[in-house]
Scaffold this motif. Sequence first.
Motif, PDB file in Angstrom:
ATOM      1  N   THR A  46       0.863  -1.192   0.000  1.00  0.00           N
ATOM      2  CA  THR A  46       0.000   0.000   0.000  1.00  0.00           C
ATOM      3  C   THR A  46       0.891   1.230   0.000  1.00  0.00           C
ATOM      4  OG1 THR A  46      -1.730  -1.168   1.238  1.00  0.00           O
ATOM      5  CG2 THR A  46      -1.831   1.245   1.192  1.00  0.00           C
ATOM      6  N   ASN A  96       3.218   7.591   4.045  1.00  0.00           N
ATOM      7  CA  ASN A  96       3.151   6.238   4.584  1.00  0.00           C
ATOM      8  C   ASN A  96       3.228   5.192   3.475  1.00  0.00           C
ATOM      9  OD1 ASN A  96       2.828   7.111   7.253  1.00  0.00           O
ATOM     10  ND2 ASN A  96       0.610   7.268   7.034  1.00  0.00           N
ATOM     11  N   SER A 149       3.264   0.671   3.314  1.00  0.00           N
ATOM     12  CA  SER A 149       3.207  -0.552   4.117  1.00  0.00           C
ATOM     13  C   SER A 149       3.031  -1.755   3.198  1.00  0.00           C
ATOM     14  CB  SER A 149       2.042  -0.485   5.120  1.00  0.00           C
ATOM     15  OG  SER A 149       0.804  -0.364   4.426  1.00  0.00           O
ATOM     16  N   VAL A 188       1.918  -6.217   3.498  1.00  0.00           N
ATOM     17  CA  VAL A 188       1.529  -7.373   4.315  1.00  0.00           C
ATOM     18  C   VAL A 188       1.590  -8.635   3.465  1.00  0.00           C
ATOM     19  CG1 VAL A 188       0.060  -6.053   5.888  1.00  0.00           C
ATOM     20  CG2 VAL A 188      -0.918  -7.011   3.789  1.00  0.00           C
ATOM     21  N   GLY A 208       8.551   2.652   7.583  1.00  0.00           N
ATOM     22  CA  GLY A 208       7.182   2.759   7.083  1.00  0.00           C
ATOM     23  C   GLY A 208       6.874   4.047   6.358  1.00  0.00           C
ATOM     24  N   LYS A 209       7.917   4.752   5.896  1.00  0.00           N
ATOM     25  CA  LYS A 209       7.731   6.014   5.179  1.00  0.00           C
ATOM     26  C   LYS A 209       8.523   5.991   3.880  1.00  0.00           C
ATOM     27  CE  LYS A 209       5.459   8.351   8.489  1.00  0.00           C
ATOM     28  NZ  LYS A 209       4.135   8.987   8.301  1.00  0.00           N
TER      29      LYS A 209
END
Length: 222
Positions: free
Chosen positions: A68, A81, A83, A85, A107-108
């Motif tokens: 994302t 941001n 991320s 998964v 996370g940036k």
Amino acid sequence: MYKRQVPGDCVLATGAGATTTAYTPVPTDSGKYLRLAVTATNSAGTVTSVSAVSAQVTGKGDQVITITAPASLVAGALASNVSAVSDMGTTVTLSSATPLVCTVAAGKVTPVSAGRCQIDATSAATTYYNAGSASVELYVSAVSQTITFAPADRPFSANTATLNATSTSGLAVSYASSTPAICTVSGSTLTYVNVGTCTITASQAGNSVYACLLYTSDAADE
């Protein structure tokens, strides 16, 4: 006719109660078939029953990683941001494949310069799953700039003038004359050659952060 193989682990029931041993697939069992053996013992004797062959034990599964990230970025802007998964719940590590354009940490994603930004996500292999990877590309656009340039009309007798255009980027502005029969430019010095309308183009070439820009203005000689 396939060959039926039986892994060593099976479910075991003994005595008046049921004691079970759980079977956990291991990589060496890939391609084998599992049977369930049950042994019952009482005063009358011992009986063992073996089940039919189960489905085949497969190899390691594949992970699917989903990233994302923002759709686009602007050079020099604040970090956004990002991320990722894995559908298997494993730990995913993010990195930038284009660190001169964007960097990734904690996370940036931080845009550094205009161009193509590639973000990679990886997850290590486990006992039951293969290593996983995924990538996403987004474009980092250059920052727009504006030039302020309004040379005033001057009498021909003034002979020369200093040009003083400025850019919102703070970068140096270059000048060129589109009417050399009326005026010429050297550096930031404008020299009048003849009476008429002098057309000057102020430009800023841009850099890795700012987009280039041209601005044309007229100044009349009297």
